[in-house]
Design a protein around this motif. Structure first.
Motif, mmCIF file in Angstrom:
data_model
loop_
_atom_site.group_PDB
_atom_site.id
_atom_site.type_symbol
_atom_site.label_atom_id
_atom_site.label_comp_id
_atom_site.label_asym_id
_atom_site.label_seq_id
_atom_site.Cartn_x
_atom_site.Cartn_y
_atom_site.Cartn_z
ATOM 1 N N PRO A 40 0.824 -1.224 0.000
ATOM 2 C CA PRO A 40 0.000 0.000 0.000
ATOM 3 C C PRO A 40 0.854 1.269 0.000
ATOM 4 N N GLU A 41 1.972 1.238 0.714
ATOM 5 C CA GLU A 41 2.850 2.413 0.772
ATOM 6 C C GLU A 41 3.441 2.719 -0.603
ATOM 7 N N ASP A 42 3.905 1.672 -1.299
ATOM 8 C CA ASP A 42 4.471 1.882 -2.631
ATOM 9 C C ASP A 42 3.389 2.242 -3.648
ATOM 10 N N ALA A 43 2.178 1.693 -3.471
ATOM 11 C CA ALA A 43 1.074 2.045 -4.375
ATOM 12 C C ALA A 43 0.775 3.537 -4.288
ATOM 13 N N GLU A 44 0.796 4.063 -3.075
ATOM 14 C CA GLU A 44 0.568 5.499 -2.886
ATOM 15 C C GLU A 44 1.711 6.308 -3.509
ATOM 16 N N LYS A 45 2.926 5.819 -3.311
ATOM 17 C CA LYS A 45 4.103 6.516 -3.853
ATOM 18 C C LYS A 45 4.063 6.578 -5.382
ATOM 19 N N PHE A 46 3.650 5.473 -6.010
ATOM 20 C CA PHE A 46 3.626 5.416 -7.469
ATOM 21 C C PHE A 46 2.301 5.897 -8.062
ATOM 22 N N GLY A 47 1.332 6.214 -7.186
ATOM 23 C CA GLY A 47 0.059 6.747 -7.659
ATOM 24 C C GLY A 47 -0.821 5.737 -8.360
ATOM 25 N N VAL A 48 -0.820 4.489 -7.859
ATOM 26 C CA VAL A 48 -1.646 3.439 -8.458
ATOM 27 C C VAL A 48 -2.550 2.823 -7.399
ATOM 28 N N LYS A 49 -3.561 2.093 -7.857
ATOM 29 C CA LYS A 49 -4.482 1.447 -6.928
ATOM 30 C C LYS A 49 -4.720 -0.009 -7.329
ATOM 31 N N ASP A 50 -5.299 -0.767 -6.420
ATOM 32 C CA ASP A 50 -5.532 -2.195 -6.642
ATOM 33 C C ASP A 50 -6.388 -2.422 -7.893
ATOM 34 N N ASN A 51 -5.972 -3.380 -8.718
ATOM 35 C CA ASN A 51 -6.647 -3.780 -9.960
ATOM 36 C C ASN A 51 -6.566 -2.739 -11.070
ATOM 37 N N GLU A 52 -5.758 -1.706 -10.873
ATOM 38 C CA GLU A 52 -5.534 -0.755 -11.957
ATOM 39 C C GLU A 52 -4.659 -1.409 -13.027
ATOM 40 N N VAL A 53 -4.893 -1.034 -14.280
ATOM 41 C CA VAL A 53 -4.089 -1.540 -15.394
ATOM 42 C C VAL A 53 -3.155 -0.424 -15.848
ATOM 43 N N VAL A 54 -1.858 -0.730 -15.941
ATOM 44 C CA VAL A 54 -0.852 0.291 -16.252
ATOM 45 C C VAL A 54 0.074 -0.169 -17.374
ATOM 46 N N LYS A 55 0.862 0.795 -17.887
ATOM 47 C CA LYS A 55 1.955 0.498 -18.799
ATOM 48 C C LYS A 55 3.258 0.581 -18.018
ATOM 49 N N VAL A 56 4.183 -0.331 -18.316
ATOM 50 C CA VAL A 56 5.452 -0.391 -17.588
ATOM 51 C C VAL A 56 6.601 -0.549 -18.570
ATOM 52 N N LYS A 57 7.650 0.253 -18.406
ATOM 53 C CA LYS A 57 8.853 0.089 -19.215
ATOM 54 C C LYS A 57 9.848 -0.756 -18.446
ATOM 55 N N VAL A 58 10.258 -1.865 -19.046
ATOM 56 C CA VAL A 58 11.229 -2.773 -18.436
ATOM 57 C C VAL A 58 12.598 -2.499 -19.043
ATOM 58 N N PHE A 59 13.571 -2.211 -18.178
ATOM 59 C CA PHE A 59 14.903 -1.816 -18.642
ATOM 60 C C PHE A 59 15.852 -3.010 -18.710
ATOM 61 N N GLY A 60 15.488 -3.995 -19.546
ATOM 62 C CA GLY A 60 16.381 -5.124 -19.795
ATOM 63 C C GLY A 60 17.393 -4.756 -20.873
#
Length: 207
Positions: free
Chosen positions: A144-164
């Motif tokens: 929950p703490e990191d969700a607040e930090k990143f501005g997201v909520k449970d079951n939200e769908v997001v885009k993520v950039k993976v730095f491989g």
């Protein structure tokens, strides 16, 4: 002087990573078993043997391995994860599914209604499931703490950039918030290979 500067730079970089990025883990094919299925596959009253804790608290890899079989073929040495579940669930990649000759849906863990079955076997027994095979939807476990930090909520769908080694933006990533989680993004090996994943790869939520 140089050593002190390097130390300061390293500390700043680590802080930025912690505040802005999420570590990625690649999840291989595995199976979660009920007490009933454990009894059938390994013997009544058998206790699974933990060999390694996983990143999510209370979850662990076991010494036990099984074979899964579909209409076209089998995959041996599939790891069993503990603890026991209320419902047996088998998670594979789309590449695995081709080898098995089955077309499982892409689902969140536990969403098994309407999924295909599969045969699970050991030297001691076998089980024919009528449902339970899925390709896991890529997701982020997050506190929950990191969700607040990143501005997201449970079951939200997001885009993520993976730095491989081959940076890639993944769409349709589900966020799962729980106080018992540790913050990690989970992808399967098909997705990991496409992004040039290696241990310690980081990602950033971009939308």
């Amino acid at each position: 002087m140089r050593s002190l500067l390097d130390e300061i730079i390293s500390e700043v970089v680590n802080k930025v990573k912690k505040e802005a990025l999420i570590e990625v883990e690649a999840s291989g094919r595995h199976i979660h078993l009920t007490r009933e299925e454990i009894d059938k596959l390994f013997g009544k009253g058998y206790k699974l043997n933990k060999i390694k804790d996983l990143s999510q608290p209370g979850q662990y890899a076991c010494k036990e391995r099984v074979t899964i079989t579909g209409p076209k073929g089998s995959i041996k040495n599939v790891v069993v994860l503990g603890p026991e579940r209320k419902t047996t669930q088998v998670e594979v990649s789309l590449t695995d599914a081709l080898a098995l000759g089955i077309k499982p849906p892409i689902r969140q863990s536990g969403d098994l209604e309407g999924t295909p079955g599969i045969t699970i076997s050991t030297e001691l027994g076998s089980v024919n499931l009528d449902k339970g095979l899925i390709v896991a939807k890529r997701h982020i476990h997050i506190t929950p703490e990191d969700a607040e930090k990143f501005g997201v909520k449970d079951n939200e769908v997001v885009k993520v950039k993976v730095f491989g080694r081959r940076p890639l933006i993944f769409d349709d990533v589900i966020v799962r918030v729980n106080k018992n989680f540790k913050t990690y993004m989970h992808i399967d090996y098909d997705e990991a290979n496409s992004s040039g994943f290696s241990k310690g790869t980081l990602a950033r939520i971009i939308e």
